[in-house]
Design a protein around this motif. Structure first.
Motif, PDB file in Angstrom:
ATOM      1  N   THR A 164       0.836  -1.201   0.000  1.00 25.95           N
ATOM      2  CA  THR A 164       0.000   0.000   0.000  1.00 25.95           C
ATOM      3  C   THR A 164       0.870   1.249   0.000  1.00 25.95           C
ATOM      4  O   THR A 164       0.563   2.236  -0.681  1.00 25.95           O
ATOM      5  CB  THR A 164      -0.917  -0.001   1.236  1.00 25.95           C
ATOM      6  N   THR A 227     -10.134   5.841   5.106  1.00 24.14           N
ATOM      7  CA  THR A 227     -10.321   4.393   5.244  1.00 24.14           C
ATOM      8  C   THR A 227     -11.779   4.174   5.645  1.00 24.14           C
ATOM      9  O   THR A 227     -12.068   3.895   6.807  1.00 24.14           O
ATOM     10  CB  THR A 227      -9.361   3.799   6.295  1.00 24.14           C
ATOM     11  N   ASP A 261      -8.667   3.773   0.918  1.00 27.40           N
ATOM     12  CA  ASP A 261      -7.923   2.571   1.299  1.00 27.40           C
ATOM     13  C   ASP A 261      -8.924   1.580   1.883  1.00 27.40           C
ATOM     14  O   ASP A 261      -9.456   1.776   2.965  1.00 27.40           O
ATOM     15  CB  ASP A 261      -6.834   2.915   2.314  1.00 27.40           C
ATOM     16  N   TYR A 263      -8.556  -1.558   2.975  1.00 30.98           N
ATOM     17  CA  TYR A 263      -7.541  -2.555   3.319  1.00 30.98           C
ATOM     18  C   TYR A 263      -8.063  -3.868   3.899  1.00 30.98           C
ATOM     19  O   TYR A 263      -7.456  -4.909   3.720  1.00 30.98           O
ATOM     20  CB  TYR A 263      -6.515  -1.957   4.279  1.00 30.98           C
ATOM     21  N   ILE A 289      -7.566   1.831  -3.349  1.00 26.15           N
ATOM     22  CA  ILE A 289      -6.380   1.042  -3.013  1.00 26.15           C
ATOM     23  C   ILE A 289      -6.771  -0.069  -2.050  1.00 26.15           C
ATOM     24  O   ILE A 289      -7.555   0.145  -1.119  1.00 26.15           O
ATOM     25  CB  ILE A 289      -5.292   1.921  -2.354  1.00 26.15           C
ATOM     26  N   SER A 290      -6.236  -1.262  -2.281  1.00 25.02           N
ATOM     27  CA  SER A 290      -6.442  -2.358  -1.338  1.00 25.02           C
ATOM     28  C   SER A 290      -5.251  -3.311  -1.422  1.00 25.02           C
ATOM     29  O   SER A 290      -4.305  -3.065  -2.165  1.00 25.02           O
ATOM     30  CB  SER A 290      -7.754  -3.104  -1.626  1.00 25.02           C
TER      31      SER A 290
END
Length: 447
Positions: A164, A227, A261, A263, A289-290
């Motif tokens: 990341t 997030t 993110d 995640y 993004i992950s």
């Protein structure tokens, strides 16, 4: 070893050996930055560790000072050994946020797919070279994201990275003329990357339902890192109402972007998961993004990003990107793992296992609800535990060390956090070891 750990070990040895005396002031971050050629982020992390373990204390607007020796967490015969060697302190019980349960990982299948890749794809292993990553893997990720998170992306928008952090660096380089916003408290890599490149940013406070939109609107910054599915570290979930307000804010001005993110979005236990923020985006303002680190294992070192099409040319013009940093054979194995359906089956199994763990934790904590408050437990592999009795943070950390327990204070992520709170990761603890971990945790934090 990371630079901040080297500095932490060095300063701790000096304190234990008596080079620093009680109430001596430590060098400022600026002084160490100049003399040791280290970043202020590195120095700050080292000081945070010393602070968390009670070796030093801070005075507002003054600096860091050495604690009294008798209240240090290490007062044993081993002190002399520690002053000579690296700290060999190990803990019997750890609630780490960076660990996952690998006991149930299908290693046999992964080995089988590995053999298949090397048997059938040798020419591709030698010749494949793409900045964005393996074509087949990007195809599989696009399909997976649409089916699981509602993310709208074609394979040509997907970029594979080794972490990341690396992908955030790409984004920061692409948008380096912009001013950024991050959550407060924030995911450390986002803050670290911005500071590494001397990018201007402001912190946006967090409320119970996510970021404070009033603060976002008052800011003159145009890029925000969030997030939303499971805020790190508090575990807060951004409500659907705030998601739409955040998107509306992005649409009000050209070149405004949201970095999402996602995640650990695969793991939500008691309610239906909200769709990814990107899935609601109609004007290509969300950079998604992950990572596979939470779903599989951290050492896989594989993350991915969905970049809006208008930013792809900027990505390819980044001078320092020559080729993809993720080994091509691992990309091919991961593509097969996704295509074969083994990834989905593994996720379904792990959701059940993690739900079983967090349900047990909640049950164990319920009798102590007057002393311990749990939050952020609805998703992911960590939650926040706040101590509501008369124990101070220093007392909790001291008792934890005496019980051979490793827990991480919320203060690590948020210097302004006043409550006695800890970020508790449970993913990597085997279920048959969870009872003893909880026994020790409860014994440490209750009166």
């Amino acid at each position: 070893m990371a630079l901040y750990l080297d500095l932490y070990e060095s300063l701790k040895r000096q304190i234990i050996s008596g080079d620093y005396e009680t109430n001596d002031k430590l060098p400022s971050k600026r002084q160490l930055e100049k003399h040791l050629n280290l970043s202020q982020t590195t120095i700050e992390r080292a000081y945070e560790l010393l602070l968390d373990e009670g070796f030093i204390y801070s005075k507002p607007r003054s600096g860091y000072y050495v604690s009294k020796l008798e209240v240090l967490p290490v007062v044993r015969k081993e002190i002399e050994e520690v002053s000579i060697q690296k700290d060999k302190k190990t803990y019997d019980y750890e609630f780490k946020t960076a660990q996952v349960d690998v006991e149930h990982f299908p290693f046999d299948m992964f080995r089988k797919l590995s053999r298949q890749v090397f048997d059938e794809s040798f020419e591709t292993l030698v010749n494949e070279d793409s900045k964005q990553g393996l074509f087949e893997l990007r195809q599989q990720i696009a399909t997976y994201l649409f089916n699981s998170r509602g993310v709208n992306a074609s394979h040509d928008q997907i970029i594979i990275g080794s972490s990341t952090n690396q992908l955030i660096e790409h984004v920061v380089q692409i948008l380096k003329k912009q001013k950024f916003m991050i959550e407060a408290p924030s995911y450390p890599p986002a803050r670290d990357v911005l500071e590494k490149y001397n990018i201007d940013y402001v912190k946006i406070p967090l409320k119970r339902d996510g970021i404070c939109m009033e603060s976002v609107k008052k800011s003159n910054h145009d890029v925000i890192f969030v997030t939303p599915s499971h805020h790190f570290p508090t575990g807060t979930v951004l409500t659907i109402e705030k998601r739409t307000r955040l998107l509306k804010w992005a649409y009000e001005k050209e070149n405004r972007y949201i970095i999402e993110d996602d995640y650990d979005s695969e793991f939500r236990y008691f309610k239906k998961p909200l769709p990814a923020l990107q899935s609601l985006d109609t004007e290509n303002r969300v950079i998604y993004i992950s990572t596979f680190s939470k779903a599989l294992f951290p050492s896989l070192r594989m993350a991915y990003m969905v970049l809006p099409k208008e930013l792809l040319q900027d990505f390819h013009q980044l001078e320092y990107i020559e080729s993809n940093t993720v080994p091509i054979h691992m990309q091919q194995i991961m593509a097969l793992f996704l295509r074969s359906g083994h990834f989905d089956r593994h996720l379904n199994k792990m959701r059940h296992i993690y739900k079983k763990k967090i349900s047990y934790i909640i049950k164990r904590l319920k009798p102590y609800q007057n002393e311990l408050t749990i939050s952020g437990e609805q998703a992911g592999m960590h939650f926040v535990l706040t101590v509501n009795n008369d124990l101070t943070l220093e007392e909790c950390l001291m008792r934890a060390r005496q019980n051979s327990l490793k827990i991480e204070p919320m203060y690590t992520y948020d210097k302004e956090h006043k409550a006695v709170s800890f970020v508790i990761g449970f993913g990597g603890i085997k279920f048959n070891e969870l009872k003893k971990h909880m026994d020790v945790l409860i014994d440490t934090l209750t009166m």
